[in-house]
Design a protein around this motif. Structure first.
Motif, PDB file in Angstrom:
ATOM      1  N   ILE A  19      -5.694   5.349   7.809  1.00  0.00           N
ATOM      2  CA  ILE A  19      -6.783   4.783   7.013  1.00  0.00           C
ATOM      3  C   ILE A  19      -8.074   4.973   7.792  1.00  0.00           C
ATOM      4  O   ILE A  19      -8.217   4.451   8.909  1.00  0.00           O
ATOM      5  N   ALA A  33      -8.706  -2.585   6.162  1.00  0.00           N
ATOM      6  CA  ALA A  33      -7.721  -3.582   6.577  1.00  0.00           C
ATOM      7  C   ALA A  33      -6.892  -4.067   5.394  1.00  0.00           C
ATOM      8  O   ALA A  33      -5.693  -4.356   5.535  1.00  0.00           O
ATOM      9  N   GLN A  36      -4.246  -1.593   4.702  1.00  0.00           N
ATOM     10  CA  GLN A  36      -3.240  -1.632   5.771  1.00  0.00           C
ATOM     11  C   GLN A  36      -2.132  -2.634   5.453  1.00  0.00           C
ATOM     12  O   GLN A  36      -0.964  -2.400   5.797  1.00  0.00           O
ATOM     13  N   SER A  39       0.591  -1.244   3.258  1.00  0.00           N
ATOM     14  CA  SER A  39       1.193  -0.129   3.988  1.00  0.00           C
ATOM     15  C   SER A  39       2.244  -0.651   4.960  1.00  0.00           C
ATOM     16  O   SER A  39       3.358  -0.116   5.058  1.00  0.00           O
ATOM     17  N   VAL A  48       1.457   2.978  10.271  1.00  0.00           N
ATOM     18  CA  VAL A  48       0.123   2.929   9.661  1.00  0.00           C
ATOM     19  C   VAL A  48      -0.891   2.690  10.757  1.00  0.00           C
ATOM     20  O   VAL A  48      -0.658   1.917  11.685  1.00  0.00           O
ATOM     21  N   GLN A  49      -2.016   3.377  10.665  1.00  0.00           N
ATOM     22  CA  GLN A  49      -3.068   3.242  11.664  1.00  0.00           C
ATOM     23  C   GLN A  49      -4.419   3.209  10.956  1.00  0.00           C
ATOM     24  O   GLN A  49      -4.648   3.940   9.992  1.00  0.00           O
ATOM     25  N   VAL A  50      -5.317   2.344  11.447  1.00  0.00           N
ATOM     26  CA  VAL A  50      -6.686   2.255  10.928  1.00  0.00           C
ATOM     27  C   VAL A  50      -7.632   2.778  11.999  1.00  0.00           C
ATOM     28  O   VAL A  50      -7.525   2.404  13.167  1.00  0.00           O
TER      29      VAL A  50
END
Length: 487
Positions: A19, A33, A36, A39, A48-50
């Motif tokens: 993301i 967020a 997320q 996810s 999952v990564q932001v």
């Protein structure tokens, strides 16, 4: 730009969701967020990564884009509005990324390659434009989504390649279809907001109305004028004032409301905004996209003050149109405006009902499901088609009314039934000569040496074929937008 492939792993091992946001204000990161959350909750998502792309950019680039924007908002709002209007037509800029942005994008590209995503969600137009370029150059092979964070669509969000474009409301979808964007690639999901599991009890109708006065995350000083005017209100009420990270503002307001006793509660930055939204009866503050969406999901109507020219003014127009907000254009009448809402029998309740109808609390999960379950190939909009869309928007012409060489046509994936390319009719000639099929469609082939093709045709084939050697497609005109209006 490095062209090393960052092909995604087999999704049998689980989806890898990246993301991408940009910390210009808090809304884009809040939307990231929010996406997320679902996810992390899905069994088919392995990781999952932001990533806030500004955080891996140079200090100067981050300062100019992040802080510079709010300096303009504070000191030259007319310039913000001018910039918004100038950049509003879709595909106003169709050339390559400028050298400075390209240099600052290198750490982002490296991060994407390290993570090897199978799906990318962009909650700001900066990473969305970059991801489109990577798709067209064959650097990534991931499903990509562009998620807008205001109620009105703005042209900077429309890119030359994406899998799905998610908008806040139905009118934005109709607008894009009028430009020629295929309906199977656009959805009106609402703006993603976080899901709160431990919400406070709902508002109590037997207590005096509760106002929630917000100065925003950074603590806008306009809140002083708002609070001062509420001191003169005739209606019975209590108020919570949230001053964000501006400690000086908090102290100033605390001194201002001291004579009012316990009617006012003054807070700094708080993580309890969802609970405060649920307890309140009326929100007073700016109509940022995320703030407004959170209010609507909580059934909380708004009194709009000090909107940023451009997107926030348009957000406010939409909320007023829905009956979920009123706007106050001068600080001198804020108290009177709130009084009018509270004193008219049934008005506050009608506005609360309108807010509930407008809210889309499930937007984040909807975005993720539609992306992961949607078409595997991206939609590619050729440079020539982008020029047509820009011309249409400036001439206020609907795409289906166009005829001749500059009209738009679609290439439809024969297997999936999804639109994989939007191009000008005049561009079909070369494709038909190379890839024409007996049924009148096309069979695109990787065996045709890419180096022998024109640059635009190379980009088109590289993005559409992905890992396949051939792709049968059919050629269709544009459907009428009216066919896709909700009934």
């Amino acid at each position: 730009m490095n062209r090393t492939s960052a092909r995604a792993p087999d999704t049998a091992a689980g989806e890898r969701v990246l993301i991408l946001s940009a910390g210009v204000g808090s809304g884009h990161n809040s939307a990231a967020a929010a996406v997320q959350q679902p996810s992390a909750a899905r069994a088919d998502v392995a990781e999952v990564q932001v990533l806030d792309v500004l955080q891996v950019s140079s200090v100067l680039y981050r300062a100019l884009l992040g802080k510079g924007y709010f300096v303009l908002v504070e000191n030259s709002p007319w310039l913000v509005e001018l910039g918004y209007d100038i950049s509003d037509p879709p595909f106003r800029r169709r050339g390559p990324i400028d050298p400075w942005t390209r240099v600052n994008a290198l750490p982002v590209i490296a991060a994407i390659k390290r993570f090897r995503p199978t799906a990318i969600v962009c909650t700001h137009f900066l990473p969305a434009q970059l991801v489109a370029l990577l798709l067209l150059r064959g650097v990534i092979d991931a499903r990509t989504a562009v998620v807008t964070t205001d109620y009105d669509f703005q042209g900077l969000w429309l890119t030359g390649a994406f899998h799905a474009l998610f908008l806040a409301r139905e009118e934005g979808k109709v607008e894009l279809m009028a430009f020629g964007v295929p309906p199977d690639r656009v959805a009106a999901t609402g703006i993603p907001i976080a899901t709160q599991l431990n919400l406070a009890p709902a508002r109590d109708a037997n207590e005096p109305p509760k106002l929630l006065i917000s100065a925003g995350a950074t603590g806008g000083t306009y809140a002083v004028s708002v609070v001062r005017q509420t001191l003169h209100m005739r209606s019975s009420f209590t108020a919570t004032v949230v001053c964000g990270r501006n400690n000086a503002l908090r102290q100033r307001i605390e001194q201002l409301v001291t004579p009012a006793g316990d009617r006012y509660r003054v807070l700094g930055f708080t993580a309890e905004m969802p609970q405060l939204l649920r307890r309140a009866d009326l929100f007073v503050g700016k109509p940022g996209g995320l703030s407004a969406s959170e209010c609507m999901a909580a059934g909380l109507p708004m009194v709009l003050v000090n909107p940023i020219p451009g997107q926030e003014v348009r957000n406010g127009d939409y909320l007023i149109e829905q009956g979920a907000a009123v706007r106050c254009n001068t600080a001198a009448t804020i108290g009177w405006k709130i009084d009018e809402v509270l004193r008219e029998p049934g008005r506050l309740q009608r506005m609360q009902a309108a807010a509930r109808r407008t809210g889309r609390p499930g937007a984040a999960a909807d975005v993720l499901s539609r992306l992961l379950d949607g078409p595997s190939r991206p939609l590619v909009v050729t440079r020539a088609a982008q020029k047509t869309i820009l011309d249409e928007s400036e001439r206020r012409v609907v795409a289906t009314d166009l005829t001749g060489p500059s009209s738009l046509v679609r290439l439809i994936d024969s297997a999936e039934g999804s639109t994989v390319a939007l191009l000008r009719a005049e561009e079909l000639g070369d494709l038909q000569k190379r890839y024409g099929a007996p049924n009148g469609g096309l069979v695109l082939r990787r065996s045709q040496a890419l180096v022998s093709l024109r640059w635009e045709e190379q980009r088109l084939l590289r993005a559409m074929l992905r890992g396949d050697d051939t792709l049968p497609v059919r050629v269709e005109g544009l459907p009428s937008p009216l066919r896709f209006l909700p009934r």
